[in-house]
Design an enzyme around this catalytic site. Sequence first.
Site, PDB file in Angstrom:
ATOM      1  N   ALA A  28       0.839  -1.195   0.000  1.00 30.05           N
ATOM      2  CA  ALA A  28       0.000   0.000   0.000  1.00 30.05           C
ATOM      3  C   ALA A  28       0.875   1.246   0.000  1.00 30.05           C
ATOM      4  CB  ALA A  28      -0.907   0.001   1.228  1.00 30.05           C
ATOM      5  N   LYS A  29       0.332   2.330  -0.521  1.00 30.38           N
ATOM      6  CA  LYS A  29       1.017   3.623  -0.458  1.00 30.38           C
ATOM      7  C   LYS A  29       0.436   4.397   0.722  1.00 30.38           C
ATOM      8  CE  LYS A  29       2.465   7.640  -3.101  1.00 30.38           C
ATOM      9  NZ  LYS A  29       2.234   8.563  -1.962  1.00 30.38           N
ATOM     10  N   TRP A  30       1.201   4.500   1.784  1.00 28.47           N
ATOM     11  CA  TRP A  30       0.725   5.109   3.020  1.00 28.47           C
ATOM     12  C   TRP A  30       0.764   6.621   2.938  1.00 28.47           C
ATOM     13  CZ3 TRP A  30      -1.456   1.780   6.251  1.00 28.47           C
ATOM     14  CH2 TRP A  30      -1.144   0.434   6.074  1.00 28.47           C
TER      15      TRP A  30
END
Length: 358
Positions: A28-30
Amino acid sequence: MQLPVMPPVAPMLAKAVGEVPPGMAYEAKWDGFRAVIFRDGDEVVIGSRNSKPLTRYFPEVVDAALSNLPARCVVDGEIIIVTDNRLDFDALLQRIHPAASRVELLARQTPASFVAFDLLAVADLNLMEQPFRRRRQELVTALAAAEAPVYLAPATDDVEQARQWFVDFEGAGLDGVMAKSPDGVYQPGKRAMFKIKHERTADCVVAGFRWHKSGPVVGSLLLGLYDDSGILHQVGVSASFPMAVRQDLVALLAPYRLTSQQAQTHPWSEFEQPREDGESVRVPGAASRWNSGRDLSWQPLVPELVAEVAYDHMQGNRFRHTAGFRRWRSDRQPDSCTFAQLEHPLTMGLERIIPGVV
């Protein structure tokens, strides 16, 4: 502090691509603060994307590192704050404060967590020249006993799962998916990864602009949207124009510029000067916690021009990043530019991504 990888280290970066590529490792891209944590025994340093230390702003993350990370290690990850089961970047911004008493208060009121997704060193072993698949294995081992608020970032090598994550995770406040080469070494400061982000468009009122730092050409357009009460909120800016376009914009905007006296009737005139209570109605001119010396002065315009812009996602009532200019919309009335036009992804609780996150 004596580690095989010493601070500062510029984190490895990513370049944007249009779709999830096959044959990669995915995460995921936090939406938080990028942070590289260095721990050597009782000493902890938290480096940021620009290599300036974040250590003093997040004492609870320092405590979490001492409790959950290996005694000697360098871990790359993201500092996040979770509110109502979603990422809360606004709360994160509040943590950058010069007063130690304020930092301590916010550490109790809005405690941060750390999501780890890469391991640069452990004990006396420098892993930066090792392929990512090895670094990931070492990271899983290193964090096997970690507890909240330190979390191991979920990862997969299944491209179809990653594409589903791209759809599902947005509802929890994440802004896309990352893709890394399993064979890639760690390259500080290099765009050696890929990021896949959402892009949507919105029609916004252009209610002001800022001059470019290089001279008398337009630097950025100030964008506004109306709420249900008819109040115009500043929702972001559009910038990154070629120099020739910046020059053309000076002439295009000239008929809409307001004199000082006329500007008193502008929707944002009441809050033209920076003020602490400007949060309910978002307007330009608020002081920057990142660069207090930055010139945030702006030129008001008659709010009649409408521009279509591209954005990735909303953070509260504003665009999370700079919006991309697409075209002028002479066919749209300014009062039709409302928040109602924006897409609202289905809400997904963050605990479905990281069980037990608080």
